[in-house]
Write an enzyme that holds these catalytic residues in place. Sequence first.
Site, PDB file in Angstrom:
ATOM      1  N   HIS A 191      -8.420   0.786  -3.715  1.00  0.00           N
ATOM      2  CA  HIS A 191      -9.305   0.579  -2.560  1.00  0.00           C
ATOM      3  C   HIS A 191     -10.020   1.900  -2.294  1.00  0.00           C
ATOM      4  O   HIS A 191      -9.409   2.845  -1.801  1.00  0.00           O
ATOM      5  CB  HIS A 191      -8.430   0.134  -1.370  1.00  0.00           C
ATOM      6  CG  HIS A 191      -9.185  -0.063  -0.091  1.00  0.00           C
ATOM      7  ND1 HIS A 191      -8.539  -0.212   1.122  1.00  0.00           N
ATOM      8  CD2 HIS A 191     -10.515  -0.152   0.170  1.00  0.00           C
ATOM      9  CE1 HIS A 191      -9.455  -0.370   2.082  1.00  0.00           C
ATOM     10  NE2 HIS A 191     -10.640  -0.330   1.533  1.00  0.00           N
ATOM     11  N   HIS A 214      -1.255  -1.334  -4.169  1.00  0.00           N
ATOM     12  CA  HIS A 214      -2.527  -1.005  -3.508  1.00  0.00           C
ATOM     13  C   HIS A 214      -2.605   0.510  -3.316  1.00  0.00           C
ATOM     14  O   HIS A 214      -1.741   1.118  -2.698  1.00  0.00           O
ATOM     15  CB  HIS A 214      -2.577  -1.730  -2.165  1.00  0.00           C
ATOM     16  CG  HIS A 214      -3.845  -1.579  -1.395  1.00  0.00           C
ATOM     17  ND1 HIS A 214      -4.953  -2.377  -1.590  1.00  0.00           N
ATOM     18  CD2 HIS A 214      -4.193  -0.737  -0.394  1.00  0.00           C
ATOM     19  CE1 HIS A 214      -5.911  -2.036  -0.745  1.00  0.00           C
ATOM     20  NE2 HIS A 214      -5.480  -1.027  -0.002  1.00  0.00           N
ATOM     21  N   MET A 216      -9.096   8.012  -0.434  1.00  0.00           N
ATOM     22  CA  MET A 216      -9.900   8.440   0.731  1.00  0.00           C
ATOM     23  C   MET A 216     -10.403   9.856   0.493  1.00  0.00           C
ATOM     24  O   MET A 216      -9.656  10.713   0.029  1.00  0.00           O
ATOM     25  CB  MET A 216      -9.043   8.432   1.994  1.00  0.00           C
ATOM     26  CG  MET A 216      -8.382   7.100   2.299  1.00  0.00           C
ATOM     27  SD  MET A 216      -7.508   7.185   3.869  1.00  0.00           S
ATOM     28  CE  MET A 216      -6.720   5.569   3.892  1.00  0.00           C
ATOM     29  N   ASP A 220      -6.510  -6.435   4.834  1.00  0.00           N
ATOM     30  CA  ASP A 220      -5.886  -5.102   4.797  1.00  0.00           C
ATOM     31  C   ASP A 220      -5.962  -4.465   6.186  1.00  0.00           C
ATOM     32  O   ASP A 220      -7.053  -4.310   6.737  1.00  0.00           O
ATOM     33  CB  ASP A 220      -6.631  -4.236   3.764  1.00  0.00           C
ATOM     34  CG  ASP A 220      -6.044  -2.839   3.592  1.00  0.00           C
ATOM     35  OD1 ASP A 220      -4.966  -2.555   4.143  1.00  0.00           O
ATOM     36  OD2 ASP A 220      -6.685  -2.024   2.879  1.00  0.00           O
ATOM     37  N   MET A 238     -12.140   4.229  -0.391  1.00  0.00           N
ATOM     38  CA  MET A 238     -12.759   4.546   0.905  1.00  0.00           C
ATOM     39  C   MET A 238     -13.416   5.908   0.746  1.00  0.00           C
ATOM     40  O   MET A 238     -12.951   6.919   1.267  1.00  0.00           O
ATOM     41  CB  MET A 238     -11.702   4.530   2.003  1.00  0.00           C
ATOM     42  CG  MET A 238     -11.283   3.115   2.392  1.00  0.00           C
ATOM     43  SD  MET A 238      -9.692   3.069   3.210  1.00  0.00           S
ATOM     44  CE  MET A 238      -8.637   3.106   1.775  1.00  0.00           C
ATOM     45  N   SER A 244       0.829  -1.200   0.000  1.00  0.00           N
ATOM     46  CA  SER A 244       0.000   0.000   0.000  1.00  0.00           C
ATOM     47  C   SER A 244       0.864   1.250   0.000  1.00  0.00           C
ATOM     48  O   SER A 244       1.667   1.472   0.922  1.00  0.00           O
ATOM     49  CB  SER A 244      -0.895   0.009   1.240  1.00  0.00           C
ATOM     50  OG  SER A 244      -1.448   1.303   1.402  1.00  0.00           O
ATOM     51  N   ASP A 251      -4.875   3.561  -1.874  1.00  0.00           N
ATOM     52  CA  ASP A 251      -5.979   3.889  -0.971  1.00  0.00           C
ATOM     53  C   ASP A 251      -6.544   5.255  -1.314  1.00  0.00           C
ATOM     54  O   ASP A 251      -5.918   6.282  -1.065  1.00  0.00           O
ATOM     55  CB  ASP A 251      -5.475   3.883   0.481  1.00  0.00           C
ATOM     56  CG  ASP A 251      -5.146   2.478   0.960  1.00  0.00           C
ATOM     57  OD1 ASP A 251      -6.063   1.644   0.971  1.00  0.00           O
ATOM     58  OD2 ASP A 251      -3.970   2.221   1.289  1.00  0.00           O
ATOM     59  N   MET A 262     -11.406  -6.001   6.252  1.00  0.00           N
ATOM     60  CA  MET A 262     -10.541  -5.012   6.907  1.00  0.00           C
ATOM     61  C   MET A 262     -10.172  -5.508   8.302  1.00  0.00           C
ATOM     62  O   MET A 262     -11.034  -5.944   9.065  1.00  0.00           O
ATOM     63  CB  MET A 262     -11.263  -3.663   7.041  1.00  0.00           C
ATOM     64  CG  MET A 262     -11.510  -2.928   5.732  1.00  0.00           C
ATOM     65  SD  MET A 262     -10.025  -2.525   4.784  1.00  0.00           S
ATOM     66  CE  MET A 262      -9.088  -1.525   5.947  1.00  0.00           C
TER      67      MET A 262
HETATM   68  C1  DX5 Z   1      -6.112   1.654   5.777  1.00  0.00           C
HETATM   69  C2  DX5 Z   1      -5.745   1.292   4.362  1.00  0.00           C
HETATM   70  C3  DX5 Z   1      -4.604   0.369   4.271  1.00  0.00           C
HETATM   71  C4  DX5 Z   1      -3.319   0.884   4.868  1.00  0.00           C
HETATM   72  C5  DX5 Z   1      -2.699  -0.285   5.546  1.00  0.00           C
HETATM   73  O1  DX5 Z   1      -7.358   2.238   5.814  1.00  0.00           O
HETATM   74  O2  DX5 Z   1      -6.830   0.697   3.694  1.00  0.00           O
HETATM   75  O3  DX5 Z   1      -4.395  -0.080   2.941  1.00  0.00           O
HETATM   76  O4  DX5 Z   1      -2.412   1.415   3.950  1.00  0.00           O
HETATM   77  O5  DX5 Z   1      -1.576   0.140   6.216  1.00  0.00           O
HETATM   78  P1  DX5 Z   1      -0.821  -0.832   7.221  1.00  0.00           P
HETATM   79  O6  DX5 Z   1      -0.387  -2.018   6.461  1.00  0.00           O
HETATM   80  O7  DX5 Z   1       0.310   0.008   7.721  1.00  0.00           O
HETATM   81  O8  DX5 Z   1      -1.794  -1.174   8.312  1.00  0.00           O
HETATM   82 ZN    ZN Z   2      -6.363  -0.234   1.742  1.00  0.00          ZN
END
Ligand code: DX5
Ligand code: ZN
Length: 222
Positions: free
Chosen positions: A65, A32, A36, A174, A67, A8, A34, A136
């Site tokens: 991903h 990956h 947001m 994740d 969010m 990620s 993220d 998650m």
């Molecule tokens: C959190 C994200 C993850 C995040 C995970 O909301 O969806 O993808 O990057 O980070 P680590 O592996 O550090 O928990």
């Molecule tokens: Zn993620």
Amino acid sequence: MAVQISPSILSADFSRLADEATRVEGIADWLHVDVMDNHFVPNLTLGLPIVESLLKATSLPIDCHLMIESPDRWAPSYAEAGAGSVTIHAEAAKAPVRTLRAIRSAGARSGFALNPATPVDYYEDLLPEIDMLLVMTVEPGFGGQKFLDVMLPKLSRARALIEKHGGEVWLQVDGGVSAETIERCAEAGADVFVAGSAVYGAEDAAKAVHDLRALAAAAQQA
Ligand code: DX5
Ligand code: ZN
């Protein structure tokens, strides 16, 4: 299914994303990303223009991903842009079947994510629409949080449901995935592992991916 590792970039240096992607090229299976929006989760990262630029900058397939509050509106655009996989959240999607189908028709794998408090059993009938189920193991929003081991029974239940429906759906985990936790995730049935801080917080990101894969593969076979 063989273990897949999806580093990620949330834990990478955002001013040098292309270089950060290169650090795991040829060793990771996915990148990956993220997305947001500061509404679905209390954090703001990046959106479609940066994903489009990253797609040009790396040979790794992108695992988006989302969010965000309106995945029904935005998810198809990420698939059309060329993301290999686009994951929407159960808690945000208002028309998940339509959106999962739109992701597939645009040529990407359809992903469906469940927050820690969202039960998996409830969504069993959606499995035929899903290419990857994401369980998650932290509350989404930030990297570097502690792995919620209370989620391990849900991972096992997700694996059992997937097997009941033919075993084709990938099971992604994740949040807090690291050398300390990845074996338990693999034993519970996960086969796609997202790791942010465990990869980008390591001195040698490629070695971290390699080591995580070896731990998961050994635990899968045990
Ligand atoms: C959190 C994200 C993850 C995040 C995970 O909301 O969806 O993808 O990057 O980070 P680590 O592996 O550090 O928990
Ligand atoms: Zn993620």
